[in-house]
Design a protein around this motif. Structure first.
Motif, short mmCIF file in Angstrom:
data_model
loop_
_atom_site.label_atom_id
_atom_site.label_comp_id
_atom_site.label_asym_id
_atom_site.label_seq_id
_atom_site.Cartn_x
_atom_site.Cartn_y
_atom_site.Cartn_z
N GLY A 279 0.87 -1.20 -0.05
CA GLY A 279 0.00 -0.09 -0.01
C GLY A 279 1.00 1.27 -0.13
N ARG A 280 0.27 2.11 -0.35
CA ARG A 280 0.91 3.46 -0.57
C ARG A 280 1.41 4.05 0.69
NH1 ARG A 280 -2.77 6.10 -5.13
NH2 ARG A 280 -4.38 5.57 -3.71
N THR A 327 0.38 9.65 -7.17
CA THR A 327 -0.69 8.79 -7.72
C THR A 327 -1.87 9.09 -6.51
OG1 THR A 327 -0.12 6.70 -6.56
CG2 THR A 327 0.49 7.03 -9.04
N LEU A 328 -1.50 9.40 -5.20
CA LEU A 328 -2.30 9.47 -4.30
C LEU A 328 -3.12 10.86 -4.45
CD1 LEU A 328 -3.50 8.51 -1.64
CD2 LEU A 328 -1.73 9.48 -0.49
N ALA A 329 -2.17 11.81 -4.65
CA ALA A 329 -2.73 13.24 -5.05
C ALA A 329 -3.86 13.13 -6.20
CB ALA A 329 -1.77 14.17 -5.36
N GLN A 330 -3.56 12.28 -7.34
CA GLN A 330 -4.38 12.57 -8.36
C GLN A 330 -5.60 11.53 -7.84
OE1 GLN A 330 -1.70 10.63 -11.31
NE2 GLN A 330 -1.67 12.43 -12.48
N GLN A 393 -8.41 4.26 -2.95
CA GLN A 393 -8.24 3.46 -4.39
C GLN A 393 -9.56 3.69 -5.08
OE1 GLN A 393 -5.98 1.92 -5.56
NE2 GLN A 393 -4.62 1.58 -3.71
N LEU A 394 -9.43 4.33 -6.44
CA LEU A 394 -10.46 4.54 -7.18
C LEU A 394 -10.94 2.99 -7.72
CD1 LEU A 394 -9.69 7.69 -8.86
CD2 LEU A 394 -10.95 7.46 -6.96
N ASP A 395 -12.21 2.87 -8.14
CA ASP A 395 -12.70 1.64 -8.99
C ASP A 395 -11.84 1.76 -10.23
OD1 ASP A 395 -14.28 0.94 -6.77
OD2 ASP A 395 -15.96 2.36 -7.54
#
Length: 410
Positions: A279-280, A327-330, A393-395
């Motif tokens: 995980g991030r 990627t977390l920011a996005q 986490q996005l779908d």
């Protein structure tokens, strides 16, 4: 288009974009690499070189988020080659200039070019990589590799010919620009067909809206700010620190600076792989946990050998969270990925630059050792805030819009 073809297309685009990232950030790394030569040939003080650092990064704090908002409104992939070509032009003029004001303005133009590159290129890399943190880490390490190549490249050119030979620093950008034109010409007509693009557009329209988490994003921005100040300060002062504070040679100063960025490349790759497995948040927390004592070790180094150990540990630790933070920011702002990357990447290089005159003043009066040590407290604050970040986490369906960006590149 079957799944195998799609995976192959993504891998090719990640490699292509990583190559452009190497070139773009080569010019970002060229700024601190040029500073010792400017101090020797032109007699610049610590305050003067801190002003140049501000020129390189200060405007980016405004223009890079602005470029991100432009990219969110409409795909502007042409900013990728325009960015690194502009950066190269600024670096060349700065190297060959004979006045401080022209050097300062040229470095500022280079900073704008570097800023213009990142939002569209980061969006395209994220689209090509999908959910994989490793893909983004590979793209990110391209930038780190470019920055690590800057000191030996600048030393080879300027060390041999002096600052007047700075025109040769434009060669990588010229080659990359030709590569971009040729690649785009060859891929025309071989990309995703209109039916596939229409299918992806239909999927995007069918998906429900995804909310932006501004509160978490703001917390991440604060972490980035606390990361940028010690990073830019160390990047700017480590070479003079080795030369004047530890009585090292110019070659040892270049080696230490290169070690910082090479260790950062290793940390970026490991951080992406760790984020995929654990995980991030694991990568982010571990990075800050290791970075604080590493920076303290560098500041307390009694000789070049210990400084080398400290800088390697620091570079590795500081870049463990780099790709996961992007990627977390996005994912915090899924409706504004360009803005998210523009703010985080812009702040990562800009806030530290804005603060650089203050730390340049401290270095002039108290020396680079004390100045680097002072930034340890800033990094510690960032570490504390980093432990409060939550993952998101996005779908898979929410990645459809990024697939359309991949189509646009081809």
């Amino acid at each position: 288009m079957n799944e195998g073809m799609r995976k192959e297309m993504k891998k090719g685009q990640v490699a292509f974009l990583t190559g452009t990232h190497v070139v773009n950030d080569l010019y970002q790394g060229a700024v601190p690499a040029l500073l010792p030569f400017m101090m020797l040939e032109r007699g610049y003080s610590y305050s003067a070189v801190a002003g140049i650092t501000l020129a390189a990064t200060g405007l980016s704090s405004v223009v890079q988020p602005a470029f991100g908002m432009l990219v969110d409104r409409k795909s502007r992939n042409w900013l990728v080659p325009t960015g690194f070509v502009t950066a190269a032009a600024g670096i060349v003029v700065a190297a060959m200039s004979t006045t401080y004001i022209v050097t300062w303005l040229a470095i500022a133009v280079a900073g704008i070019g570097i800023a213009a590159y990142h939002p569209p290129a980061t969006n395209l890399a994220r689209a090509a990589g999908g959910h994989s943190q490793k893909a983004m880490s590979v793209f990110s390490v391209g930038g780190t590799l470019g920055a690590s190549l800057a000191p030996p490249f600048v030393t080879l050119v300027v060390g041999s010919l002096g600052l007047s030979g700075g025109y040769l620093l434009a060669v990588p950008a010229v080659v990359a620009a030709i590569w971009w034109i040729v690649t785009q010409s060859r891929s025309a007509g071989t990309g995703v067909d209109a039916e596939s693009a229409q299918s992806l557009s239909s999927q995007l329209a069918a998906n429900g809206p995804v909310s932006d988490d501004w509160r978490s994003f703001t917390r991440l921005v604060l972490v980035t700010v606390c990361w940028s100040i010690p990073y830019v300060t160390t990047l700017s002062l480590v070479s003079p620190y080795v030369l004047n504070g530890l009585n090292g040679s110019s070659s040892s100063a270049a080696i230490v600076l290169s070690s910082f960025t090479l260790a950062g490349a290793a940390g970026t790759l490991v951080g992406g792989a760790l984020a995929d497995r654990r995980g991030r948040r694991a990568s982010i927390r571990l990075g800050y946990l290791l970075a604080v004592p590493s920076l303290a070790l560098l500041a307390a180094a009694p000789n070049v050998a210990v400084a080398e150990l400290g800088i390697v540990c620091l570079g590795f630790a500081m870049f463990l969270p780099f790709a996961p933070q992007v990627t977390l920011a996005q994912d915090y702002l899924p409706n504004r990925p360009g803005t998210a990357s523009g703010v985080t990447l812009g702040l990562a290089m800009s806030v530290g630059g804005i603060a650089s005159p203050l730390f340049g003043y401290l270095a002039d009066h108290f020396g680079p050792r004390m100045t680097i040590g002072t930034t340890t407290a800033v990094l510690f604050v960032g570490a504390v805030i980093a432990f409060t970040l939550r993952d998101r986490q996005l779908d898979p369906e929410d990645e459809t819009e990024r697939e359309l960006d991949v189509i646009a590149l081809r």
